[in-house]
Design a protein around this motif. Structure first.
Motif, mmCIF file in Angstrom:
data_model
loop_
_atom_site.group_PDB
_atom_site.id
_atom_site.type_symbol
_atom_site.label_atom_id
_atom_site.label_comp_id
_atom_site.label_asym_id
_atom_site.label_seq_id
_atom_site.Cartn_x
_atom_site.Cartn_y
_atom_site.Cartn_z
ATOM 1 N N CYS A 23 -2.736 2.826 58.462
ATOM 2 C CA CYS A 23 -1.786 3.637 57.096
ATOM 3 C C CYS A 23 -1.396 3.110 55.924
ATOM 4 C CB CYS A 23 -1.865 5.064 57.638
ATOM 5 S SG CYS A 23 -2.056 6.134 58.191
ATOM 6 N N ALA A 26 -3.431 1.199 54.199
ATOM 7 C CA ALA A 26 -4.613 1.960 52.644
ATOM 8 C C ALA A 26 -3.733 2.364 51.738
ATOM 9 C CB ALA A 26 -5.217 2.889 53.813
ATOM 10 N N ALA A 27 -1.761 2.744 52.045
ATOM 11 C CA ALA A 27 -1.718 2.773 51.460
ATOM 12 C C ALA A 27 -0.869 2.184 50.744
ATOM 13 C CB ALA A 27 -0.266 3.650 52.070
ATOM 14 N N HIS A 54 -3.053 1.004 48.232
ATOM 15 C CA HIS A 54 -4.171 2.185 46.761
ATOM 16 C C HIS A 54 -2.424 2.219 46.028
ATOM 17 C CE1 HIS A 54 -5.024 5.903 45.169
ATOM 18 N NE2 HIS A 54 -4.202 6.291 45.028
ATOM 19 N N ALA A 58 0.694 8.464 54.353
ATOM 20 C CA ALA A 58 -0.186 7.375 53.624
ATOM 21 C C ALA A 58 -0.893 8.538 52.864
ATOM 22 C CB ALA A 58 -1.283 6.776 55.253
ATOM 23 N N VAL A 59 -1.934 9.890 53.303
ATOM 24 C CA VAL A 59 -1.991 11.463 52.753
ATOM 25 C C VAL A 59 -1.193 11.762 51.660
ATOM 26 C CG1 VAL A 59 -2.988 13.522 53.093
ATOM 27 C CG2 VAL A 59 -3.514 11.679 54.754
ATOM 28 N N LEU A 88 -2.373 8.635 48.944
ATOM 29 C CA LEU A 88 -3.225 8.270 48.195
ATOM 30 C C LEU A 88 -3.690 9.590 47.773
ATOM 31 C CD1 LEU A 88 -3.287 6.216 50.263
ATOM 32 C CD2 LEU A 88 -6.062 6.535 50.626
ATOM 33 N N GLY A 141 -7.061 10.081 50.093
ATOM 34 C CA GLY A 141 -7.016 10.253 50.782
ATOM 35 C C GLY A 141 -7.158 11.631 51.687
ATOM 36 N N SER A 142 -7.990 12.093 51.293
ATOM 37 C CA SER A 142 -8.211 13.828 51.807
ATOM 38 C C SER A 142 -9.835 14.101 51.329
ATOM 39 C CB SER A 142 -7.664 14.871 50.973
ATOM 40 O OG SER A 142 -6.607 15.103 50.546
ATOM 41 N N THR A 187 -9.982 6.902 56.618
ATOM 42 C CA THR A 187 -9.430 6.692 57.705
ATOM 43 C C THR A 187 -7.812 7.138 57.649
ATOM 44 O OG1 THR A 187 -9.781 4.105 56.522
ATOM 45 C CG2 THR A 187 -7.785 4.249 57.595
ATOM 46 N N VAL A 188 -6.876 7.493 56.303
ATOM 47 C CA VAL A 188 -6.177 8.059 56.540
ATOM 48 C C VAL A 188 -5.940 9.573 56.744
ATOM 49 C CG1 VAL A 188 -4.802 6.755 54.588
ATOM 50 C CG2 VAL A 188 -5.685 8.576 53.996
ATOM 51 N N TYR A 242 -4.141 11.530 59.655
ATOM 52 C CA TYR A 242 -3.435 12.263 60.104
ATOM 53 C C TYR A 242 -3.708 13.422 61.595
ATOM 54 C CZ TYR A 242 -1.329 16.200 58.363
ATOM 55 O OH TYR A 242 -0.412 17.510 57.382
#
Length: 368
Positions: A242, A245-246, A249, A320-321, A324, A328-329, A334-335, A339
């Motif tokens: 996470c 990825a975060a 981004h 993270a969601v 992103l 991220g949804s 990945t995130v 989640y």
């Protein structure tokens, strides 16, 4: 390259970019699991004398964290196989260890079966019975949410036996065994969660590990300690995935004329995720050190690591969601996977509430 680095590279190669597809399909290819099992990845702590890689607790933990960065479903299979192998190693006779551990390092798959409809957090309420009948035992019971059972060749079933309890090696193809996959689980969708029905399953008495009755508390605690430590390291992997990825981004995405990472509220999320990763890692390292030294502190250290790491993973995945946003949804991403998976980690191998009760007892012990 160290043995751990070799196995980590193999994991990366086998998973590649397929974790999202596995999540959406709700399954990992069986040939992938058998290949990883035959390479010793799924229970890497098994000693070399039994065909394993003989990794230390710390090295196995870091390998587990690496799996967690790639695919929590696969990491969950590793946890279940590792728990099965550890239970066999701890309670099996020399003959049982030689035969069964060798099978697990050749590619056979195993799972553990604890929970029941009325025995989740309260494992003292286990109702599954193991009854002697001549040179056989007969098992009857109903297990639920047994991770990796949908893939397993053998189940390590925990039940009441004589005046205590026992773990029994139950082939999934034995007459009377029914394995029913859990449909559309919230998290770790490809981990092979299943309910298991045992209807008068007759097996040779030699399938009972060590062939003797032990206390239910001792039996479950020893197995769960491995599981909690494995889950904790898996959560470290979730946090790392996470954070990567975060941060990636936030550095690339611009809003209001500057990268997201330069906005203070976003930077705060990144800072908290970094703190979470460092904190969870240090707690896991301490618990693995207790494992390797066979410290009396191991049980409480594993609970602490699991509780803290799972909580940090849930918060990191949520952050993270948030960072992103729509990116991220996407289901299977990945995130988005993290989640859902992280929430499940706050429940399995001891819920948040059970962990808090155990840790409260430790706190009270310090002032008595």
């Amino acid at each position: 390259m160290t043995p751990r680095e070799e196995l980590a590279a193999l994991l990366s190669e086998e998973v590649g970019d397929r974790a999202g597809d596995w999540d959406l399909a709700g399954a990992i290819p069986l040939e992938t699991l058998r290949r990883l099992g035959a390479e010793g990845v799924l229970c890497a702590e098994v000693p070399a004398e039994f065909g394993g890689r003989g990794l230390s607790g710390l090295d196995n933990g870091e390998l587990t964290a690496h799996a967690g960065t790639l695919c929590s479903s696969l990491r969950s299979v590793m946890t279940s196989q590792g728990m099965a192998a550890w239970t066999i190693q701890r309670f099996g006779t020399r003959e049982q260890r030689s035969k069964e551990l060798a099978a697990l390092t050749r590619g056979d798959l195993a799972a553990v079966a604890f929970s029941e409809p009325q025995a989740g957090s309260d494992l003292a309420a286990i109702a599954t019975t193991v009854v002697d009948d001549g040179d056989s035992v007969v098992l009857s019971g109903h297990k639920v949410w047994s991770t990796a059972s949908a893939y397993a060749d053998v189940l390590v079933v925990f039940g009441r036996y004589q005046d205590g309890a026992a773990a029994v090696l139950v082939p999934t193809r034995a007459p009377g065994v029914t394995v029913r996959p859990v449909p559309q689980p919230l998290g770790c969708r490809a981990a092979g969660h299943a309910d298991v029905l045992l209807e008068d399953v007759r097996l040779p008495a030699t399938r009972v590990l060590s062939g003797a009755s032990v206390s239910l508390g001792l039996l479950t605690t020893i197995a769960l300690t491995y599981g909690r430590l494995s889950v904790a390291w898996g959560c470290v992997g979730i946090i790392r995935a996470c954070l990567t990825a975060a941060a990636t981004h936030a550095r690339a995405r611009e809003q209001f004329g500057k990268p997201l990472a330069e906005h203070q509220l976003v930077a705060r999320h990144l800072a908290e995720m970094y703190v979470a990763e460092q904190t969870a890692t240090r707690l896991c390292e301490h618990a693995s050190g207790c494992w390797d030294s066979r410290s009396a502190e191991l049980s409480s250290a594993s609970v602490l690591a699991k509780h803290a790491a799972a909580g940090h993973a849930a918060h990191a995945a949520s952050a993270a969601v948030q960072i992103l946003a729509s990116a991220g949804s996407v289901d299977g991403g990945t995130v988005a996977r993290a989640y859902r998976d992280a929430k499940l980690m706050q429940i399995i191998e001891g819920s948040e509430e059970i962990c808090q009760l155990i840790l409260a007892e430790r706190a009270l012990e310090r002032v008595t």
